[in-house]
Design a protein around this motif. Structure first.
Motif, PDB file in Angstrom:
ATOM      1  N   ASP A  58      -3.581  -9.985  -2.130  1.00  0.00           N
ATOM      2  CA  ASP A  58      -4.651  -9.570  -3.041  1.00  0.00           C
ATOM      3  C   ASP A  58      -4.012  -9.272  -4.391  1.00  0.00           C
ATOM      4  N   SER A  68      -4.827  -5.638  -7.465  1.00  0.00           N
ATOM      5  CA  SER A  68      -5.684  -4.911  -6.522  1.00  0.00           C
ATOM      6  C   SER A  68      -6.443  -3.739  -7.137  1.00  0.00           C
ATOM      7  N   GLY A  99      -8.395  -5.441  -1.455  1.00  0.00           N
ATOM      8  CA  GLY A  99      -7.192  -5.287  -0.645  1.00  0.00           C
ATOM      9  C   GLY A  99      -7.218  -4.238   0.443  1.00  0.00           C
ATOM     10  N   THR A 110      -1.264  -7.533   4.884  1.00  0.00           N
ATOM     11  CA  THR A 110      -1.980  -7.619   3.615  1.00  0.00           C
ATOM     12  C   THR A 110      -1.060  -7.099   2.523  1.00  0.00           C
ATOM     13  N   LEU A 116      -0.799  -6.057  -1.384  1.00  0.00           N
ATOM     14  CA  LEU A 116      -1.554  -5.696  -2.578  1.00  0.00           C
ATOM     15  C   LEU A 116      -0.602  -5.675  -3.769  1.00  0.00           C
TER      16      LEU A 116
END
Length: 208
Positions: free
Chosen positions: A74, A77, A83, A95, A97
């Motif tokens: 992401d 963010s 995110g 994930t 960010l």
């Protein structure tokens, strides 16, 4: 269309269940408190946080095939949308960010710790300086015009990378203005939280 907080909660519960709802309730409470100290989101949007920020983020997930495995990047963010929401709803997948502003980085790190998001990595750098790694999925909300966004993030992409890029009402126009080769990679899906907004969706490696 998701037009109220009750529908937004139901939609998210269908994706992540009770545990996700509980974590998002904590995030909503802390977001309101932090927003009084730094302008993370518009004050008015806090009245509809489940629609405007949580469901708006969560709606990206159905645009990625369920069998997709690997890191979701992401970019830019900010306050953590999408995110943090993605990390909550995809606890078994990493994930990343990426955010460059110091106070936003501190906020993201604090929430990742508090919500016990072991799958969530905060990379506190400008995108140009972020480590080059390959992403399974790339998202970015209100980060940059589409040509600049694709140029900056091309090095993270592979032939299998999925792109899900919320672009508001300018989505179709931004895709149309891409070079022909890039334009063929993408199409626009309608947002389910804003009838005037679109999401640029595609798959493949972008050449820088």
């Amino acid at each position: 269309m998701i037009s109220n907080e009750t529908d937004a909660r139901s939609f998210i519960a269908g994706l992540g269940g009770a545990e996700a709802i509980a974590k998002l309730e904590v995030l909503a409470e802390d977001l309101r408190a932090e927003n009084a100290r730094q302008n993370l989101v518009s004050k008015g949007s806090l009245e509809e946080v489940w629609v405007r920020h949580f469901a708006d983020s969560a709606q990206l997930i159905p645009h990625v095939p369920r069998e997709t495995r690997g890191a979701w990047f992401d970019l830019g963010s900010g306050a953590g949308f999408p995110g943090l929401v993605l990390a909550i709803l995809r606890p078994d997948e990493p994930t990343v960010l990426i955010e460059s502003r110091k106070r936003r980085i501190e906020w993201l790190e604090a929430m990742a710790r508090k919500l016990e998001l072991a799958n969530c990595e905060i990379e506190g750098k400008r995108l140009e300086l972020a480590d080059t790694r390959k992403a399974a999925v790339i998202s970015a909300r209100a980060f940059a015009p589409l040509p600049k966004l694709l140029s900056l993030s091309a090095r993270f992409s592979t032939a299998r990378t999925h792109w899900v890029l919320p672009k508001g009402r300018s989505a179709a126009q931004e895709v149309e203005e891409l070079p022909r080769k890039q334009r063929k990679m993408f199409h626009v899906e309608h947002s389910i939280t804003d009838d005037e907004a679109g999401i640029v969706v595609g798959q493949g490696k972008v050449e820088a």
